[in-house]
Design an enzyme around this catalytic site. Structure first.
Site, PDB file in Angstrom:
ATOM      1  CG  PHE A   6      -1.938  -1.006   1.446  1.00  0.00           C
ATOM      2  CD1 PHE A   6      -3.114  -0.680   0.786  1.00  0.00           C
ATOM      3  CD2 PHE A   6      -1.527  -2.200   2.080  1.00  0.00           C
ATOM      4  CE1 PHE A   6      -4.335  -1.631   1.004  1.00  0.00           C
ATOM      5  CE2 PHE A   6      -2.695  -3.350   2.256  1.00  0.00           C
ATOM      6  CZ  PHE A   6      -3.772  -3.093   1.740  1.00  0.00           C
ATOM      7  CG  ASP A   7       0.536   5.936  -1.196  1.00  0.00           C
ATOM      8  OD1 ASP A   7       1.683   6.489  -1.138  1.00  0.00           O
ATOM      9  OD2 ASP A   7      -0.378   6.691  -1.544  1.00  0.00           O
ATOM     10  CG  LEU A   8       0.931   6.095   5.272  1.00  0.00           C
ATOM     11  CD1 LEU A   8       0.055   4.871   5.916  1.00  0.00           C
ATOM     12  CD2 LEU A   8       1.985   6.725   6.061  1.00  0.00           C
TER      13      LEU A   8
END
Length: 213
Positions: A6-8
């Site tokens: 995931f990106d944050l």
């Protein structure tokens, strides 16, 4: 397909606007003038180091220290998006391996994941300072898969910006655009992702489908 990266900001955490706020305050203070709307839009999805290199190449340390001060005044407001905690809980219950690949300095990634109580879900965290190159370059994603000792073909990456999609494609990883936060459908579609996700629960659907495949 049980590894999900995931990106944050703008994907798990509703924090992109806090980053932009800190960037604007920092850069306007350094330039002693306001940013245009076009300049503010340019900041979205880009690491602070890239902005500094492009706009303040001779003042990198000074500008970075100013950014840290401005960001630390607002990052206590970070919250996860509705439904994210429940989705991550379900994924872990299915035995999925989860990771974070972010363009934020790692100390802030860890600090904010502890604040939102999401830290324990993740097997690997790659931050801005872990790599020489940054998204849309594939290096951060490839570092994550190496640490997890998994094949990129058996991973997916979920992010809210075209740079996330481009980095995943360059790394040989399936990419999905997140539309529940800062992601814009037209921008994400222009990067040709594997698919788009309307809400966090859609992650559970693609995980189930890919696991069966």
């Amino acid at each position: 397909m049980d590894t999900i990266l995931f990106d944050l900001d703008g994907t798990l955490h509703d924090s992109e606007k806090l980053y932009i706020q800190a960037c604007c305050n920092c850069l306007e203070a350094m330039r002693k003038s306001q940013l245009t709307d076009e300049e503010k839009n340019y900041l979205i999805g880009k690491p602070i180091t890239r902005i500094i290199d492009e706009w303040f190449s001779g003042q990198k340390i000074e500008v970075l220290e100013s950014f840290f001060r401005h960001y630390e005044m607002v990052n206590n407001q970070v919250r996860e998006y509705n439904g994210i905690y429940e989705v991550l809980t379900e994924l872990k219950g299915r035995g999925a391996t989860l990771g974070i690949v972010s363009s934020k300095y790692k100390k802030y990634v860890i600090q904010e994941l502890h604040k939102t109580k999401l830290y324990s879900f993740f097997n690997v965290i790659v931050g801005l300072d872990d790599c020489k190159e940054h998204k849309p370059h594939p290096e951060p994603l490839l570092k994550a898969v190496r640490e997890l000792q998994v094949d990129p073909k058996n991973c997916i990456y979920i992010g809210d910006q075209p740079t996330d999609i481009l980095a995943a494609k360059a790394a040989g990883i399936k990419s999905f655009g997140a539309l529940w936060g800062e992601g814009e459908k037209e921008k994400l579609e222009s990067a040709l992702p594997t698919g788009l996700l309307q809400k966090p629960k859609d992650i559970l659907v693609i995980n189930r489908i890919n696991s069966v495949c």
